[in-house]
Design an enzyme around this catalytic site. Structure first.
Site, PDB file in Angstrom:
ATOM      1  N   ALA A 155       0.813  -1.348   0.066  1.00 55.84           N
ATOM      2  CA  ALA A 155      -0.484  -0.505   0.080  1.00 55.84           C
ATOM      3  C   ALA A 155       0.774   1.253   0.549  1.00 55.84           C
ATOM      4  O   ALA A 155       0.282   2.183  -0.490  1.00 55.84           O
ATOM      5  CB  ALA A 155      -0.682   0.173   1.295  1.00 55.84           C
ATOM      6  N   TYR A 156       1.780   1.540   0.572  1.00 55.55           N
ATOM      7  CA  TYR A 156       2.916   2.515   0.874  1.00 55.55           C
ATOM      8  C   TYR A 156       3.608   2.456  -0.648  1.00 55.55           C
ATOM      9  O   TYR A 156       3.931   3.599  -0.762  1.00 55.55           O
ATOM     10  CB  TYR A 156       3.900   2.111   2.029  1.00 55.55           C
ATOM     11  N   VAL A 157       4.479   1.218  -1.184  1.00 55.82           N
ATOM     12  CA  VAL A 157       4.615   1.506  -2.415  1.00 55.82           C
ATOM     13  C   VAL A 157       3.418   2.140  -3.261  1.00 55.82           C
ATOM     14  O   VAL A 157       3.482   2.781  -4.230  1.00 55.82           O
ATOM     15  CB  VAL A 157       5.326  -0.163  -2.703  1.00 55.82           C
ATOM     16  N   LYS A 160       2.880   5.717  -3.168  1.00 54.31           N
ATOM     17  CA  LYS A 160       4.572   7.087  -3.133  1.00 54.31           C
ATOM     18  C   LYS A 160       4.898   7.138  -4.951  1.00 54.31           C
ATOM     19  O   LYS A 160       4.834   7.872  -4.656  1.00 54.31           O
ATOM     20  CB  LYS A 160       5.664   6.266  -2.652  1.00 54.31           C
TER      21      LYS A 160
END
Length: 252
Positions: A155-157, A160
């Site tokens: 989710a973070y990848v 960003k």
């Protein structure tokens, strides 16, 4: 230190700790009037007191970047206190480390996308109209996770990567108004949150810097200086860019 940001009013999100707090102190020392936004008002007030004691100009606008009204109020604070908004460092972020997709809770996914993507969207939505008359410069904090899978949660990848997309599209749309919009590709940085994670799992530090040319974590001030340069007139012909501050991780 030269006052490369003299005469500018700059809004900083995620300003209560880490990179944002370093930017607050650094930008003010370089002559900017700063408006600090984060959820923790007490921490913002502590940093603001330091800045005022050093002769700097600062206002606090506590709030959550996922709340469009709170972001609008922070921008309004800049206008009412300092007469406008010339720059922004949209730095607030949140994510999980190493959580597999099927193990990521819906709440963590929503928070990750909310803070990183919706937060950046809210900031651009309210900052850009104020800058359209006289121009300005915006820096959004992305990550090496915005370029490749880093071991952070998926989710973070994804979030960003989305920040880079927003940056590039907005740069293309608002260049005609004299507004520059760039992103930082930030590597692992020694923030309070990272330090806490390392204390809980010491091997994390070695793994985080293993693929870098410079095998160490960044200090928050190193990222803040890069943001200050991009916001300043010294970077006047740079827009739509993704500038690495990652010890060479994205080069190899």
């Amino acid at each position: 230190m030269t006052e490369a940001l003299a005469g500018k009013t700059i809004m900083i999100t995620g300003a209560s700790s880490g990179i944002g707090a370093a930017a607050a102190r650094s930008f003010a020392a370089e002559g900017a009037a700063v408006v600090l936004m984060a959820r923790r008002k007490d921490k913002l007030e502590e940093i603001a007191a330091e800045i005022r004691a050093a002769g700097g100009r600062v206002e606090v606008a506590a709030g959550d970047v996922t709340d469009s009204d709170a972001v609008e109020q922070a921008v309004a604070t800049a206008v009412s206190a300092f007469g406008g908004l010339n720059g922004a460092f949209n730095n607030a972020g949140w994510g999980t480390i190493g959580t597999l997709v099927h193990e990521t809770s819906d709440d963590d996914f929503e928070r990750t996308m909310g803070v990183n993507v919706r937060g950046t969207w809210n900031c651009l939505k309210h900052q850009l109209p104020v800058m359209m008359e006289s121009g300005g410069s915006v820096v959004n904090t992305s990550s090496t996770a915005g370029e490749f899978a880093t071991g952070a949660g998926a989710a973070y990848v994804a979030a960003k990567h989305a920040v880079l997309g927003l940056t590039r599209a907005a740069a293309a749309e608002y260049g005609q108004y004299g507004i520059r919009i760039n992103a930082l590709i930030v590597g692992t940085t020694r923030t309070e949150l990272i330090e806490e994670a390392i204390r809980a799992f010491p091997p994390l530090e070695q793994g985080a810097v293993a693929r870098q040319i410079q095998p160490r974590m960044a200090e928050p001030i190193e990222v803040a200086r890069a943001a200050a340069w991009l916001i300043s007139d010294q970077a006047s012909f740079i827009t739509g860019g993704a500038i690495p501050v990652d010890g060479g991780a994205s080069a190899i």
